[in-house]
Design a protein around this motif. Structure first.
Motif, PDB file in Angstrom:
ATOM      1  N   ALA A   1       0.792  -1.229   0.000  1.00 45.06           N
ATOM      2  CA  ALA A   1       0.000   0.000   0.000  1.00 45.06           C
ATOM      3  C   ALA A   1       0.825   1.281   0.000  1.00 45.06           C
ATOM      4  O   ALA A   1       0.532   2.209  -0.739  1.00 45.06           O
ATOM      5  CB  ALA A   1      -0.941   0.008   1.197  1.00 45.06           C
TER       6      ALA A   1
ATOM      7  N   ASN B   1       0.300   3.827  -2.988  1.00 41.72           N
ATOM      8  CA  ASN B   1      -0.339   5.053  -2.524  1.00 41.72           C
ATOM      9  C   ASN B   1       0.476   6.280  -2.928  1.00 41.72           C
ATOM     10  O   ASN B   1      -0.067   7.316  -3.307  1.00 41.72           O
ATOM     11  CB  ASN B   1      -0.443   4.961  -0.991  1.00 41.72           C
TER      12      ASN B   1
ATOM     13  N   ARG C   1      -3.604   8.831  -3.541  1.00 41.82           N
ATOM     14  CA  ARG C   1      -4.548   8.218  -2.589  1.00 41.82           C
ATOM     15  C   ARG C   1      -5.865   7.878  -3.277  1.00 41.82           C
ATOM     16  O   ARG C   1      -6.464   6.832  -3.041  1.00 41.82           O
ATOM     17  CB  ARG C   1      -4.847   9.187  -1.442  1.00 41.82           C
TER      18      ARG C   1
ATOM     19  N   THR D   1      -5.663   4.886  -5.715  1.00 47.91           N
ATOM     20  CA  THR D   1      -5.458   3.655  -4.947  1.00 47.91           C
ATOM     21  C   THR D   1      -6.789   3.190  -4.355  1.00 47.91           C
ATOM     22  O   THR D   1      -7.133   1.998  -4.418  1.00 47.91           O
ATOM     23  CB  THR D   1      -4.431   3.886  -3.808  1.00 47.91           C
TER      24      THR D   1
ATOM     25  N   SER E   1      -4.466  -2.824   2.661  1.00 46.27           N
ATOM     26  CA  SER E   1      -4.149  -1.582   1.957  1.00 46.27           C
ATOM     27  C   SER E   1      -5.088  -0.477   2.408  1.00 46.27           C
ATOM     28  O   SER E   1      -4.663   0.630   2.741  1.00 46.27           O
ATOM     29  CB  SER E   1      -4.298  -1.751   0.436  1.00 46.27           C
TER      30      SER E   1
ATOM     31  N   VAL F   1      -4.394   3.311   3.699  1.00 46.24           N
ATOM     32  CA  VAL F   1      -4.647   4.401   2.742  1.00 46.24           C
ATOM     33  C   VAL F   1      -5.759   5.341   3.233  1.00 46.24           C
ATOM     34  O   VAL F   1      -5.655   6.563   3.108  1.00 46.24           O
ATOM     35  CB  VAL F   1      -5.012   3.833   1.343  1.00 46.24           C
TER      36      VAL F   1
ATOM     37  N   TYR G   1      -5.524   9.369   3.514  1.00 39.85           N
ATOM     38  CA  TYR G   1      -6.372  10.203   2.647  1.00 39.85           C
ATOM     39  C   TYR G   1      -7.122  11.242   3.481  1.00 39.85           C
ATOM     40  O   TYR G   1      -7.083  12.440   3.203  1.00 39.85           O
ATOM     41  CB  TYR G   1      -7.365   9.315   1.874  1.00 39.85           C
TER      42      TYR G   1
ATOM     43  N   TRP H   1      -0.754  15.212  -1.622  1.00 41.03           N
ATOM     44  CA  TRP H   1      -0.161  14.297  -2.604  1.00 41.03           C
ATOM     45  C   TRP H   1       0.211  15.059  -3.867  1.00 41.03           C
ATOM     46  O   TRP H   1       1.303  14.884  -4.404  1.00 41.03           O
ATOM     47  CB  TRP H   1      -1.124  13.145  -2.959  1.00 41.03           C
TER      48      TRP H   1
ATOM     49  N   ALA I   1       3.030   7.916   3.812  1.00 51.13           N
ATOM     50  CA  ALA I   1       2.457   6.675   3.291  1.00 51.13           C
ATOM     51  C   ALA I   1       3.267   5.469   3.755  1.00 51.13           C
ATOM     52  O   ALA I   1       2.718   4.485   4.257  1.00 51.13           O
ATOM     53  CB  ALA I   1       2.401   6.739   1.772  1.00 51.13           C
TER      54      ALA I   1
END
Ligand code: BGC
Length: 480
Positions: free
Chosen positions: A76, A80, A85, A88, A125, A129, A133, A205, A391
């Protein structure tokens, strides 16, 4: 302080709602996590009939999803960072949906195991994640509450899985009962897919990829007037080095302490024994003297509901009282619950009392876990790592969490066999005490802090550095 003022009160209600809604959509990943781990408890009995399982195969059926989750946690972090994010989570939604349907139609036991491992990869994952996020789109003053949406969703997923298991055990829709139990996970899977399609990527991100215009556009859509200030802060924190973080960097002198906190909490969250209750509650109730399987399942459903309701306590208080108060009081409550639970099995008189004492002890324990270690571990694992290591940091803690979940789940019954219930629960109480000391000594209070301030805390040798009022930026010192 101008900086603090700017992060409060300037947002329109409309924009606030969009952050709540977006977080709730992402939290569906948590619901799938809870559902897909909880569903096996009721499905087990029917799988044994269909595939004629030996006890070892039964253990495999329960624990293979945790092996998948460990793999998922490892993959992940990288995925990611590379895909982002949002993409994914969209990919995970597809995996959950297809996984649910294919599992339901597994022709053989091997096929079933392979699919459970694949779904487990999705669970592992999603577990890392989703908090990343949410923490990256949330305004700092309500970040705790929003990230806890995920834990709330996990507990709802677990409770719903108990009830769905009960429902399809009675009305299997002309299929084998376990088939609709697994297939039902496709519904939140589809909702997650559709919801994420219309949700934004996180500004942090975008920024980590040098896509400042996209970062600005996202901030405009979810945070209104804070855009310029947020961009400056994100910029200051990552402009020096926008490459992707590696696992090795987590061991760098100062950041290492963040890793110790993340991984330590991950292990302790499991070593206090939570999943012995989540996966084995009916068995615990039966051996504590509850007369029938039905009564044991009913008591388990009560535990599931209490788990959900108590998570709401964390939701309301985490941004007011802070993370540490919840963790510390929760550890004390868990120790009390576990000590009483041990006593129930130790003192024949209490055991003869049947479900009453056991239920009371389990409820004290579950309430205490659900407002502390349960949500706060996931929250801290998402907020304590610097942006470019977030991440990979969250994925490392998540991996350790699944590993310890696996270890506790596969050893519980053998431990009970070897040392008895009382000492087993008292052993978890000892871990509760270790967790208490760990939280008091090592866990920083991150309530109301910008993610970038938390980063600066580690960089400054575990000291909080303020926000410079004139420029409204913080000055992380990258001494290492
Ligand atoms: C834990 C899970 C557990 C759940 C119970 C989560 O925070 O990570 O292992 O099953 O809480 O509510």
């Amino acid at each position: 302080m101008a900086f603090e003022k700017a992060t409060t009160g300037t947002r329109s209600p409309q924009r606030q709602r969009s952050v709540y809604l977006t977080s709730a959509i992402a939290a569906l990943g948590g619901l799938l996590f809870g559902y897909d781990t909880g569903v096996i408890s009721g499905a087990q009995l029917f799988l044994i009939d269909t595939f004629h399982l030996s006890p070892q195969q039964q253990e495999l059926a329960v624990s293979c999803v945790l092996v998948g989750a460990m793999i998922g946690a490892v993959i992940a972090g990288r995925v990611n960072d590379i895909l982002g994010r949002k993409k994914t989570l969209i990919g995970l939604a597809i995996l959950f949906t297809l996984g649910a349907i294919l599992t339901a139609f597994s022709p053989t036991f091997i096929f079933f195991i392979i699919l459970r491992v694949i779904v487990g990869i999705g669970i592992g994952s999603a577990a890392s994640v989703v908090p990343v996020y949410i923490s990256e789109i949330a305004p700092s003053q309500i970040r705790g509450k929003l990230v806890i949406f995920q834990q709330l969703a996990i507990t709802i997923g677990i409770a719903v899985s108990y009830w769905i298991d009960l429902l399809f055990a009675r009305y299997p829709l002309g299929l084998l009962p376990w088939q609709p139990m697994f297939a039902a996970a496709a519904i939140p899977g589809i909702l997650l897919f559709v919801g994420m399609l219309v949700s934004p990527e996180t500004p942090r991100w975008y920024a980590s990829k040098g896509r400042w215009e996209d970062a600005r556009r996202t901030l405009d859509s979810i945070k209104g007037a804070d855009t310029e200030r947020e961009l400056t802060i994100i910029h200051d924190a990552i402009v020096i080095d926008s490459s992707q973080g590696t696992l090795k960097e987590l061991f760098a002198p100062r950041i290492r302490m963040a890793l110790v906190v993340g991984v330590g909490l991950a292990a302790l969250q499991q070593f206090v024994g939570i999943n012995t209750v989540i996966y084995y509650a009916p068995i615990i109730f039966r051996s504590a003297g509850v007369a029938t399987a039905n009564a044991a399942i009913l008591a388990t459903s009560v535990v599931g509901v209490v788990n959900v309701l108590s998570t709401l306590i964390a939701l309301s208080f985490v941004d007011r009282l802070g993370r540490r108060v919840l963790l510390i009081s929760g550890c004390i409550g868990m120790i009390i619950g576990l000590v009483i639970l041990g006593l129930v099995f130790f003192i024949p008189g209490l055991r003869a009392g049947g479900a009453g004492f056991t239920l009371a002890a389990l409820i004290i324990y579950i309430i205490s876990f659900a407002f502390s270690m349960g949500p706060v571990f996931w929250l801290l694992s998402a907020e304590i790592f610097p942006t470019r290591l977030r991440a990979v940091g969250a994925a490392s803690s998540t991996f350790v969490n699944w590993l310890c979940n696996f270890l506790v789940s596969v050893t519980f019954l053998s431990l009970v066999g070897a040392i008895g219930e009382s000492y087993t629960f008292w052993l978890y109480a000892v871990f509760g005490f270790i967790a208490l000391v760990f939280c008091i000594r090592l866990v920083p209070e991150t309530k109301g802090k910008k993610l970038e301030e938390i980063e600066a805390y580690w960089m400054n040798g575990r000291k909080w550095v303020g926000v410079a009022p004139q420029s409204n930026t913080i000055q992380p010192q990258r001494g290492d």
